[in-house]
Write a protein that holds these residues in place. Sequence first.
Motif, PDB file in Angstrom:
ATOM      1  N   ILE A 149       0.849  -1.197   0.000  1.00  0.00           N
ATOM      2  CA  ILE A 149       0.000   0.000   0.000  1.00  0.00           C
ATOM      3  C   ILE A 149       0.878   1.239   0.000  1.00  0.00           C
ATOM      4  O   ILE A 149       1.648   1.472   0.933  1.00  0.00           O
ATOM      5  CB  ILE A 149      -0.917   0.045   1.242  1.00  0.00           C
ATOM      6  CG1 ILE A 149      -1.654  -1.276   1.435  1.00  0.00           C
ATOM      7  CG2 ILE A 149      -1.904   1.206   1.129  1.00  0.00           C
ATOM      8  CD1 ILE A 149      -2.375  -1.366   2.777  1.00  0.00           C
ATOM      9  N   TRP A 150       0.765   2.021  -1.054  1.00  0.00           N
ATOM     10  CA  TRP A 150       1.398   3.340  -1.104  1.00  0.00           C
ATOM     11  C   TRP A 150       0.287   4.374  -0.997  1.00  0.00           C
ATOM     12  O   TRP A 150      -0.622   4.401  -1.823  1.00  0.00           O
ATOM     13  CB  TRP A 150       2.143   3.535  -2.426  1.00  0.00           C
ATOM     14  CG  TRP A 150       3.318   2.634  -2.651  1.00  0.00           C
ATOM     15  CD1 TRP A 150       3.324   1.458  -3.340  1.00  0.00           C
ATOM     16  CD2 TRP A 150       4.654   2.837  -2.204  1.00  0.00           C
ATOM     17  NE1 TRP A 150       4.577   0.911  -3.344  1.00  0.00           N
ATOM     18  CE2 TRP A 150       5.420   1.741  -2.659  1.00  0.00           C
ATOM     19  CE3 TRP A 150       5.287   3.836  -1.460  1.00  0.00           C
ATOM     20  CZ2 TRP A 150       6.779   1.612  -2.401  1.00  0.00           C
ATOM     21  CZ3 TRP A 150       6.638   3.713  -1.206  1.00  0.00           C
ATOM     22  CH2 TRP A 150       7.377   2.615  -1.668  1.00  0.00           C
ATOM     23  N   GLY A 151       0.346   5.249  -0.005  1.00  0.00           N
ATOM     24  CA  GLY A 151      -0.710   6.257   0.102  1.00  0.00           C
ATOM     25  C   GLY A 151      -0.652   6.994   1.422  1.00  0.00           C
ATOM     26  O   GLY A 151       0.220   6.743   2.259  1.00  0.00           O
ATOM     27  N   GLY A 152      -1.590   7.880   1.622  1.00  0.00           N
ATOM     28  CA  GLY A 152      -1.663   8.635   2.860  1.00  0.00           C
ATOM     29  C   GLY A 152      -2.153   7.782   4.014  1.00  0.00           C
ATOM     30  O   GLY A 152      -2.596   6.632   3.843  1.00  0.00           O
ATOM     31  N   ASP A 153      -2.095   8.352   5.217  1.00  0.00           N
ATOM     32  CA  ASP A 153      -2.519   7.628   6.420  1.00  0.00           C
ATOM     33  C   ASP A 153      -3.950   7.112   6.294  1.00  0.00           C
ATOM     34  O   ASP A 153      -4.248   5.971   6.671  1.00  0.00           O
ATOM     35  CB  ASP A 153      -2.417   8.536   7.646  1.00  0.00           C
ATOM     36  CG  ASP A 153      -0.971   8.868   8.010  1.00  0.00           C
ATOM     37  OD1 ASP A 153      -0.057   8.263   7.421  1.00  0.00           O
ATOM     38  OD2 ASP A 153      -0.767   9.720   8.887  1.00  0.00           O
ATOM     39  N   LEU A 171       2.919  -4.779   3.218  1.00  0.00           N
ATOM     40  CA  LEU A 171       3.851  -3.663   3.370  1.00  0.00           C
ATOM     41  C   LEU A 171       3.049  -2.382   3.186  1.00  0.00           C
ATOM     42  O   LEU A 171       2.353  -2.226   2.175  1.00  0.00           O
ATOM     43  CB  LEU A 171       4.962  -3.720   2.319  1.00  0.00           C
ATOM     44  CG  LEU A 171       5.805  -4.993   2.234  1.00  0.00           C
ATOM     45  CD1 LEU A 171       6.822  -4.867   1.107  1.00  0.00           C
ATOM     46  CD2 LEU A 171       6.499  -5.262   3.552  1.00  0.00           C
ATOM     47  N   ALA A 172       3.126  -1.480   4.145  1.00  0.00           N
ATOM     48  CA  ALA A 172       2.369  -0.231   4.062  1.00  0.00           C
ATOM     49  C   ALA A 172       3.319   0.948   4.139  1.00  0.00           C
ATOM     50  O   ALA A 172       4.226   0.981   4.984  1.00  0.00           O
ATOM     51  CB  ALA A 172       1.343  -0.151   5.190  1.00  0.00           C
ATOM     52  N   PHE A 173       3.102   1.917   3.251  1.00  0.00           N
ATOM     53  CA  PHE A 173       3.945   3.111   3.197  1.00  0.00           C
ATOM     54  C   PHE A 173       3.052   4.343   3.283  1.00  0.00           C
ATOM     55  O   PHE A 173       2.633   4.903   2.270  1.00  0.00           O
ATOM     56  CB  PHE A 173       4.781   3.105   1.910  1.00  0.00           C
ATOM     57  CG  PHE A 173       5.673   1.893   1.820  1.00  0.00           C
ATOM     58  CD1 PHE A 173       6.897   1.880   2.453  1.00  0.00           C
ATOM     59  CD2 PHE A 173       5.249   0.756   1.145  1.00  0.00           C
ATOM     60  CE1 PHE A 173       7.713   0.749   2.405  1.00  0.00           C
ATOM     61  CE2 PHE A 173       6.053  -0.371   1.089  1.00  0.00           C
ATOM     62  CZ  PHE A 173       7.286  -0.367   1.723  1.00  0.00           C
ATOM     63  N   PRO A 174       2.727   4.758   4.516  1.00  0.00           N
ATOM     64  CA  PRO A 174       1.801   5.875   4.733  1.00  0.00           C
ATOM     65  C   PRO A 174       2.516   7.218   4.637  1.00  0.00           C
ATOM     66  O   PRO A 174       3.667   7.310   4.190  1.00  0.00           O
ATOM     67  CB  PRO A 174       1.306   5.608   6.154  1.00  0.00           C
ATOM     68  CG  PRO A 174       2.485   4.965   6.826  1.00  0.00           C
ATOM     69  CD  PRO A 174       3.173   4.143   5.766  1.00  0.00           C
TER      70      PRO A 174
END
Length: 373
Positions: A149-153, A171-174
């Motif tokens: 996940i690529w994106g805002g919180d 995998l999360a990239f906030p």
Amino acid sequence: MNNQKLNQPFAEEVIAFTQSLSKRFVRMRYMPEVVALGYWLRKSNIKQMQAEFEKATKGKVVRGRGTAFHIAPSNVDTIFVYSWMLSLLAGNRNIIRISSKTEINELLQVILEELPNYKSLAEQIIICTYGHDESATEMLSLTCHTRVIWGGDETVKAIRKIPLAPLANELAFPDRFSLAILNSEKVMLLDDEALDALLEQFYNDVFWFDQMACSSPRLIVWIGEKIESFWTAFERKIQKKQHELLAATQVLKYSTSLQLAAENYVEKVVPITNFSRIKLNDVPRDVREKHCGGGLFYEYEVENLIDLEQIIIDKDQTIAYFGFEKPELKELVESISTRGIDRIVPIGQALNFDGVWDGQSFLTSFTREVIIL
């Protein structure tokens, strides 16, 4: 697609595909962020990654996890390609969901033109777009073995409510926040040529994605007193670059500056045409959420590098630095008590991507080890 056999890590066809993309990307000089992606994909870099991967996994049986589902962000066009390429190199099948806000731009067009030349690889890849349809995301999430996940919180929170297959990892990239630190004494010693080189690198870190990339510096910390001549020269650099300043961005910076001027932690506001400076006497947690990008700089001063640890929070990702040695930077990292800071790089490399991002190794997360006794 899940019936397609997985590739071995760093399969020749995958490397050939990356080279086709690399050759085309490096020619797109009018899109520097795509050129940077092209250089990252060059064969020497891929082969170096392969050598390091094979050294780390020597004697082990390592396979791709299966199918990776990548949810791309809408603000940084190239970021999904990095995680996708690493997943491909790890041997996975891939589904890439492009934001419905993203048009088929030149980057995507090149990918779509090259992919049919690699038939067996194309059968392992789906590139799709759809609106805010939770049922579609749930179907893909239950099908995949890794979700990225690529994106805002808020995006991350919303997607995390959607179930994954029990064996899948995520995998999360906030939202993250980044800063630059400058040694005042070292900046003062620079001659005109060296200062210009520093400003060129600083400009690239800030304006390639209009300061909206998570690793673009938004807070400038002076170790010592701030150097006014730095900003005067930076203004000339921006003018020379003929940076396109959108009216909407200028209005947003101006309104944000006015809003911040009322805060008791703001000492001074210096709005000028190409960028605005907000002098802070403290760096509260929520000031990060008020940043609007587009050339807005928070400024803060500390006497010693080690004092920086007092303002670092979990959200802080990258420190771009000038005028410090690695032992000093290591001491700073060891003093930080929060989750903050995953990257410390020289100014000019804030936007560079490698196989580790936000403290996570992609090739490790995209593969699994099979134990044979």
